[in-house]
Write a protein that holds these residues in place. Structure first.
Motif, mmCIF file in Angstrom:
data_model
loop_
_atom_site.group_PDB
_atom_site.id
_atom_site.type_symbol
_atom_site.label_atom_id
_atom_site.label_comp_id
_atom_site.label_asym_id
_atom_site.label_seq_id
_atom_site.Cartn_x
_atom_site.Cartn_y
_atom_site.Cartn_z
ATOM 1 N N THR A 1 0.833 -1.195 0.000
ATOM 2 C CA THR A 1 0.000 0.000 0.000
ATOM 3 C C THR A 1 0.868 1.246 0.000
ATOM 4 N N TYR A 2 0.496 2.213 -0.841
ATOM 5 C CA TYR A 2 1.236 3.474 -0.888
ATOM 6 C C TYR A 2 0.711 4.418 0.187
ATOM 7 N N THR A 3 1.626 5.044 0.926
ATOM 8 C CA THR A 3 1.284 6.093 1.895
ATOM 9 C C THR A 3 2.293 7.223 1.770
ATOM 10 N N GLN A 4 2.037 8.314 2.468
ATOM 11 C CA GLN A 4 2.962 9.443 2.467
ATOM 12 C C GLN A 4 4.071 9.298 3.505
ATOM 13 N N TYR A 5 3.991 8.255 4.326
ATOM 14 C CA TYR A 5 4.967 8.046 5.402
ATOM 15 C C TYR A 5 6.040 7.076 4.895
ATOM 16 N N THR A 6 7.193 7.625 4.535
ATOM 17 C CA THR A 6 8.202 6.817 3.846
ATOM 18 C C THR A 6 9.598 7.028 4.420
ATOM 19 N N SER A 7 10.463 6.090 4.099
ATOM 20 C CA SER A 7 11.900 6.258 4.312
ATOM 21 C C SER A 7 12.604 5.612 3.123
ATOM 22 N N ASP A 8 13.655 6.268 2.645
ATOM 23 C CA ASP A 8 14.400 5.790 1.479
ATOM 24 C C ASP A 8 15.740 5.223 1.912
ATOM 25 N N GLU A 9 16.165 4.168 1.204
ATOM 26 C CA GLU A 9 17.477 3.573 1.448
ATOM 27 C C GLU A 9 18.203 3.451 0.117
ATOM 28 N N PHE A 10 19.375 4.058 0.026
ATOM 29 C CA PHE A 10 20.189 3.969 -1.180
ATOM 30 C C PHE A 10 20.704 2.536 -1.308
ATOM 31 N N VAL A 11 20.516 1.917 -2.488
ATOM 32 C CA VAL A 11 20.925 0.517 -2.670
ATOM 33 C C VAL A 11 21.989 0.322 -3.739
ATOM 34 N N GLY A 12 22.310 1.340 -4.512
ATOM 35 C CA GLY A 12 23.343 1.214 -5.531
ATOM 36 C C GLY A 12 23.029 2.083 -6.736
ATOM 37 N N TYR A 13 23.709 1.774 -7.839
ATOM 38 C CA TYR A 13 23.534 2.538 -9.071
ATOM 39 C C TYR A 13 23.085 1.632 -10.201
ATOM 40 N N CYS A 14 22.246 2.172 -11.060
ATOM 41 C CA CYS A 14 21.856 1.507 -12.286
ATOM 42 C C CYS A 14 22.759 2.056 -13.384
ATOM 43 N N THR A 15 23.432 1.169 -14.119
ATOM 44 C CA THR A 15 24.324 1.587 -15.195
ATOM 45 C C THR A 15 23.916 0.897 -16.490
ATOM 46 N N GLU A 16 24.602 1.224 -17.563
ATOM 47 C CA GLU A 16 24.330 0.566 -18.840
ATOM 48 C C GLU A 16 24.638 -0.925 -18.782
ATOM 49 N N ASN A 17 25.486 -1.318 -17.842
ATOM 50 C CA ASN A 17 25.884 -2.723 -17.721
ATOM 51 C C ASN A 17 25.161 -3.450 -16.590
ATOM 52 N N GLY A 18 24.119 -2.855 -16.022
ATOM 53 C CA GLY A 18 23.374 -3.483 -14.937
ATOM 54 C C GLY A 18 23.668 -2.802 -13.604
ATOM 55 N N TRP A 19 23.433 -3.519 -12.517
ATOM 56 C CA TRP A 19 23.581 -2.968 -11.163
ATOM 57 C C TRP A 19 25.039 -2.769 -10.812
ATOM 58 N N GLU A 20 25.289 -1.682 -10.122
ATOM 59 C CA GLU A 20 26.583 -1.408 -9.510
ATOM 60 C C GLU A 20 26.290 -1.257 -8.021
ATOM 61 N N PRO A 21 26.457 -2.332 -7.257
ATOM 62 C CA PRO A 21 26.106 -2.271 -5.831
ATOM 63 C C PRO A 21 27.062 -1.387 -5.033
ATOM 64 N N LEU A 22 26.688 -1.136 -3.800
ATOM 65 C CA LEU A 22 27.512 -0.307 -2.911
ATOM 66 C C LEU A 22 28.872 -0.886 -2.706
#
Length: 84
Positions: free
Chosen positions: A63-84
């Motif tokens: 369910t979508y709500t306005q009460y959120t927290s974000d967590e940085f998980v990595g980068y999206c690149t042309e070659n796929g995921w670049e994790p932390l």
């Protein structure tokens, strides 16, 4: 005349190599946790990233709500995921 042409080519190569078109794609991706209220005690959903070619697409699970927290998980690149 030849010196002027060589100087122009040198200046042009500097600008072309520094242009955004020559840079590789890299975009930050986040997982968002959604809570039932401002106390952030009850999790009701998540928004997950999906890495595509030159884009990050997000998918809601729960369910979508306005009460959120974000967590940085990595980068999206042309070659796929670049994790932390």
């Amino acid at each position: 005349m030849a010196t002027r042409i060589l100087t122009s080519l040198a200046v042009a190569s500097v600008f072309l190599s520094a242009s955004p078109a020559s840079a590789s794609y890299r975009e930050a991706a986040y997982v968002t946790t959604l809570y039932s209220d401002a106390t952030h005690t009850t999790v009701v959903g998540h928004i997950y990233p999906e890495c595509g070619f030159r884009y990050v697409q997000y998918h809601l699970v729960g369910t979508y709500t306005q009460y959120t927290s974000d967590e940085f998980v990595g980068y999206c690149t042309e070659n796929g995921w670049e994790p932390l």
